[in-house]
Write a protein that holds these residues in place. Structure first.
Motif, PDB file in Angstrom:
ATOM      1  N   ASP A   1       0.813  -1.212   0.000  1.00 40.41           N
ATOM      2  CA  ASP A   1       0.000   0.000   0.000  1.00 40.41           C
ATOM      3  C   ASP A   1       0.849   1.266   0.000  1.00 40.41           C
ATOM      4  O   ASP A   1       0.491   2.262  -0.641  1.00 40.41           O
ATOM      5  CB  ASP A   1      -0.926   0.015   1.220  1.00 40.41           C
ATOM      6  N   GLU A   2       1.977   1.226   0.716  1.00 41.29           N
ATOM      7  CA  GLU A   2       2.790   2.444   0.805  1.00 41.29           C
ATOM      8  C   GLU A   2       3.402   2.812  -0.542  1.00 41.29           C
ATOM      9  O   GLU A   2       3.604   3.996  -0.855  1.00 41.29           O
ATOM     10  CB  GLU A   2       3.872   2.305   1.877  1.00 41.29           C
ATOM     11  N   ILE A   3       3.699   1.805  -1.355  1.00 41.24           N
ATOM     12  CA  ILE A   3       4.240   2.075  -2.690  1.00 41.24           C
ATOM     13  C   ILE A   3       3.153   2.656  -3.584  1.00 41.24           C
ATOM     14  O   ILE A   3       3.386   3.618  -4.334  1.00 41.24           O
ATOM     15  CB  ILE A   3       4.836   0.794  -3.312  1.00 41.24           C
ATOM     16  N   THR A   4       1.954   2.085  -3.508  1.00 44.95           N
ATOM     17  CA  THR A   4       0.832   2.606  -4.288  1.00 44.95           C
ATOM     18  C   THR A   4       0.547   4.056  -3.921  1.00 44.95           C
ATOM     19  O   THR A   4       0.322   4.904  -4.791  1.00 44.95           O
ATOM     20  CB  THR A   4      -0.429   1.747  -4.047  1.00 44.95           C
ATOM     21  N   THR A   5       0.584   4.354  -2.634  1.00 39.22           N
ATOM     22  CA  THR A   5       0.343   5.721  -2.169  1.00 39.22           C
ATOM     23  C   THR A   5       1.422   6.667  -2.679  1.00 39.22           C
ATOM     24  O   THR A   5       1.129   7.793  -3.108  1.00 39.22           O
ATOM     25  CB  THR A   5       0.310   5.766  -0.628  1.00 39.22           C
ATOM     26  N   ALA A   6       2.665   6.222  -2.659  1.00 45.11           N
ATOM     27  CA  ALA A   6       3.772   7.051  -3.150  1.00 45.11           C
ATOM     28  C   ALA A   6       3.620   7.336  -4.638  1.00 45.11           C
ATOM     29  O   ALA A   6       3.875   8.460  -5.101  1.00 45.11           O
ATOM     30  CB  ALA A   6       5.105   6.354  -2.882  1.00 45.11           C
ATOM     31  N   ILE A   7       3.199   6.347  -5.391  1.00 43.66           N
ATOM     32  CA  ILE A   7       3.011   6.534  -6.839  1.00 43.66           C
ATOM     33  C   ILE A   7       1.887   7.533  -7.101  1.00 43.66           C
ATOM     34  O   ILE A   7       2.021   8.421  -7.949  1.00 43.66           O
ATOM     35  CB  ILE A   7       2.711   5.184  -7.527  1.00 43.66           C
ATOM     36  N   ARG A   8       0.796   7.388  -6.384  1.00 44.28           N
ATOM     37  CA  ARG A   8      -0.329   8.312  -6.573  1.00 44.28           C
ATOM     38  C   ARG A   8       0.082   9.758  -6.274  1.00 44.28           C
ATOM     39  O   ARG A   8      -0.283  10.681  -7.000  1.00 44.28           O
ATOM     40  CB  ARG A   8      -1.497   7.884  -5.687  1.00 44.28           C
ATOM     41  N   GLY A   9       0.831   9.933  -5.201  1.00 48.58           N
ATOM     42  CA  GLY A   9       1.307  11.274  -4.879  1.00 48.58           C
ATOM     43  C   GLY A   9       2.241  11.811  -5.943  1.00 48.58           C
ATOM     44  O   GLY A   9       2.183  12.998  -6.309  1.00 48.58           O
TER      45      GLY A   9
ATOM     46  N   ILE B   1       5.980   7.721 -17.282  1.00 43.26           N
ATOM     47  CA  ILE B   1       6.040   6.714 -16.227  1.00 43.26           C
ATOM     48  C   ILE B   1       7.400   6.751 -15.538  1.00 43.26           C
ATOM     49  O   ILE B   1       7.510   6.576 -14.328  1.00 43.26           O
ATOM     50  CB  ILE B   1       5.768   5.310 -16.799  1.00 43.26           C
ATOM     51  N   GLU B   2       8.452   6.995 -16.323  1.00 45.48           N
ATOM     52  CA  GLU B   2       9.802   7.058 -15.761  1.00 45.48           C
ATOM     53  C   GLU B   2       9.902   8.155 -14.702  1.00 45.48           C
ATOM     54  O   GLU B   2      10.452   7.954 -13.616  1.00 45.48           O
ATOM     55  CB  GLU B   2      10.832   7.314 -16.865  1.00 45.48           C
ATOM     56  N   ALA B   3       9.335   9.343 -15.038  1.00 46.67           N
ATOM     57  CA  ALA B   3       9.400  10.464 -14.103  1.00 46.67           C
ATOM     58  C   ALA B   3       8.570  10.187 -12.851  1.00 46.67           C
ATOM     59  O   ALA B   3       8.967  10.543 -11.736  1.00 46.67           O
ATOM     60  CB  ALA B   3       8.920  11.737 -14.784  1.00 46.67           C
ATOM     61  N   VAL B   4       7.429   9.556 -13.031  1.00 52.61           N
ATOM     62  CA  VAL B   4       6.579   9.212 -11.886  1.00 52.61           C
ATOM     63  C   VAL B   4       7.309   8.244 -10.964  1.00 52.61           C
ATOM     64  O   VAL B   4       7.337   8.417  -9.739  1.00 52.61           O
ATOM     65  CB  VAL B   4       5.247   8.604 -12.363  1.00 52.61           C
ATOM     66  N   ALA B   5       7.915   7.208 -11.559  1.00 52.89           N
ATOM     67  CA  ALA B   5       8.635   6.210 -10.767  1.00 52.89           C
ATOM     68  C   ALA B   5       9.802   6.856 -10.013  1.00 52.89           C
ATOM     69  O   ALA B   5      10.032   6.576  -8.832  1.00 52.89           O
ATOM     70  CB  ALA B   5       9.141   5.092 -11.670  1.00 52.89           C
ATOM     71  N   ARG B   6      10.510   7.736 -10.708  1.00 57.08           N
ATOM     72  CA  ARG B   6      11.654   8.403 -10.088  1.00 57.08           C
ATOM     73  C   ARG B   6      11.203   9.271  -8.909  1.00 57.08           C
ATOM     74  O   ARG B   6      11.805   9.269  -7.838  1.00 57.08           O
ATOM     75  CB  ARG B   6      12.382   9.247 -11.134  1.00 57.08           C
ATOM     76  N   ARG B   7      10.133  10.025  -9.107  1.00 60.61           N
ATOM     77  CA  ARG B   7       9.640  10.899  -8.030  1.00 60.61           C
ATOM     78  C   ARG B   7       9.118  10.074  -6.855  1.00 60.61           C
ATOM     79  O   ARG B   7       9.264  10.468  -5.696  1.00 60.61           O
ATOM     80  CB  ARG B   7       8.527  11.811  -8.561  1.00 60.61           C
ATOM     81  N   ALA B   8       8.514   8.918  -7.140  1.00 59.70           N
ATOM     82  CA  ALA B   8       7.971   8.067  -6.085  1.00 59.70           C
ATOM     83  C   ALA B   8       9.046   7.226  -5.406  1.00 59.70           C
ATOM     84  O   ALA B   8       8.800   6.636  -4.350  1.00 59.70           O
ATOM     85  CB  ALA B   8       6.889   7.149  -6.653  1.00 59.70           C
ATOM     86  N   GLY B   9      10.225   7.160  -6.024  1.00 59.12           N
ATOM     87  CA  GLY B   9      11.299   6.350  -5.454  1.00 59.12           C
ATOM     88  C   GLY B   9      11.078   4.863  -5.638  1.00 59.12           C
ATOM     89  O   GLY B   9      11.477   4.049  -4.794  1.00 59.12           O
TER      90      GLY B   9
ATOM     91  N   ASP C   1      -4.271   4.947 -18.011  1.00 61.10           N
ATOM     92  CA  ASP C   1      -4.962   4.227 -16.941  1.00 61.10           C
ATOM     93  C   ASP C   1      -4.585   4.785 -15.580  1.00 61.10           C
ATOM     94  O   ASP C   1      -5.435   4.944 -14.690  1.00 61.10           O
ATOM     95  CB  ASP C   1      -4.613   2.732 -16.986  1.00 61.10           C
ATOM     96  N   LEU C   2      -3.313   5.067 -15.407  1.00 57.52           N
ATOM     97  CA  LEU C   2      -2.801   5.597 -14.143  1.00 57.52           C
ATOM     98  C   LEU C   2      -3.458   6.929 -13.814  1.00 57.52           C
ATOM     99  O   LEU C   2      -3.990   7.130 -12.712  1.00 57.52           O
ATOM    100  CB  LEU C   2      -1.282   5.753 -14.259  1.00 57.52           C
ATOM    101  N   VAL C   3      -3.446   7.829 -14.766  1.00 55.90           N
ATOM    102  CA  VAL C   3      -3.995   9.165 -14.531  1.00 55.90           C
ATOM    103  C   VAL C   3      -5.506   9.119 -14.342  1.00 55.90           C
ATOM    104  O   VAL C   3      -6.049   9.774 -13.442  1.00 55.90           O
ATOM    105  CB  VAL C   3      -3.616  10.111 -15.691  1.00 55.90           C
ATOM    106  N   LEU C   4      -6.191   8.335 -15.161  1.00 58.61           N
ATOM    107  CA  LEU C   4      -7.650   8.277 -15.061  1.00 58.61           C
ATOM    108  C   LEU C   4      -8.099   7.766 -13.697  1.00 58.61           C
ATOM    109  O   LEU C   4      -9.028   8.320 -13.091  1.00 58.61           O
ATOM    110  CB  LEU C   4      -8.221   7.388 -16.166  1.00 58.61           C
ATOM    111  N   GLU C   5      -7.453   6.728 -13.212  1.00 59.01           N
ATOM    112  CA  GLU C   5      -7.858   6.175 -11.912  1.00 59.01           C
ATOM    113  C   GLU C   5      -7.618   7.168 -10.788  1.00 59.01           C
ATOM    114  O   GLU C   5      -8.473   7.381  -9.927  1.00 59.01           O
ATOM    115  CB  GLU C   5      -7.110   4.881 -11.628  1.00 59.01           C
ATOM    116  N   ILE C   6      -6.458   7.786 -10.799  1.00 61.49           N
ATOM    117  CA  ILE C   6      -6.105   8.674  -9.701  1.00 61.49           C
ATOM    118  C   ILE C   6      -6.925   9.955  -9.742  1.00 61.49           C
ATOM    119  O   ILE C   6      -7.439  10.428  -8.715  1.00 61.49           O
ATOM    120  CB  ILE C   6      -4.592   8.970  -9.728  1.00 61.49           C
TER     121      ILE C   6
END
Length: 203
Positions: free
Chosen positions: A4-12, A28-36, A51-56
């Motif tokens: 859950d903590e990884i999912t939350t980090a990605i959403r943020g 996606i690369e920038a999102v992953a980098r920012r989320a660590g 899909d990522l943007v629509l859900e969030i």
């Protein structure tokens, strides 16, 4: 099992990337980098950037506002507008909303998602406010909910999200009074000034 903590980090990270560079330049690369996290961690949860943007975005836009019962339609409207103005002026929201509105004009899936969740949320909010006003006898039971949504949400949304004009909290009482009068006119209820003069009949 997805953590859950990884999912939350990605959403943020998505929200911050949308605010920083917009949907078209977000990767996606920038999102992953920012989320660590790794790109694989993102793709394990979502199939694509869309899909990522629509859900969030749907989850954020679909959050219900807690509307206090102040005892009157006008004061209810003031309370709602105060909550809305704070939300629309939020640092991330004020950058993300205009970008997604522009993107929606080019992308039917984004448009459909935004229109769907926003309309459901706005309708529920209107139902609460109008329902209370009907119960108090401030508006007739025939008040049109569809029209009410536009009258309640439209002015402030246009001002802050579309025109991006300055708005001061001191303006809230005047805006609430104007919207209350518009709602009364729209449903055929009497509209009076401070002296109790029926403005519709007088006109």
């Amino acid at each position: 099992m997805l953590r859950d903590e990884i999912t939350t980090a990605i959403r943020g990270a998505v929200m911050h990337e949308l605010a920083a560079v917009g949907y078209s330049r977000m990767s996606i690369e920038a999102v992953a980098r920012r989320a660590g996290v790794s790109k694989a961690a993102v793709y394990r949860r979502w199939n694509s950037k869309l899909d990522l943007v629509l859900e969030i975005v749907a989850a954020v836009a679909g959050q219900r506002l807690l509307l206090p019962d102040t005892g009157g339609l006008r004061s209810d409207l003031e309370a709602l507008f105060l909550i809305m103005s704070r939300a629309l002026r939020h640092k991330l929201a004020s950058q993300i909303i205009p970008d997604l509105l522009a993107e929606a004009a080019r992308n039917p899936q984004i448009a459909q998602t935004l229109q769907g969740v926003l309309r459901v949320n706005q309708q529920a909010m209107s139902d609460v406010l109008i329902g209370r006003a009907v119960e108090r006898g401030e508006l007739p039971a025939t008040a049109a909910a569809e029209t009410a949504v536009d009258l309640i949400v439209g002015p402030l949304y246009w001002r802050l999200a579309v025109a991006r004009a300055p708005f001061h909290p001191a303006e809230l009482p005047r805006l609430a009074a104007a919207v209350e009068s518009a709602l009364r006119v729209a449903c055929g209820a009497p509209v009076s000034d401070e002296r109790g003069v029926d403005l519709v009949t007088k006109a």
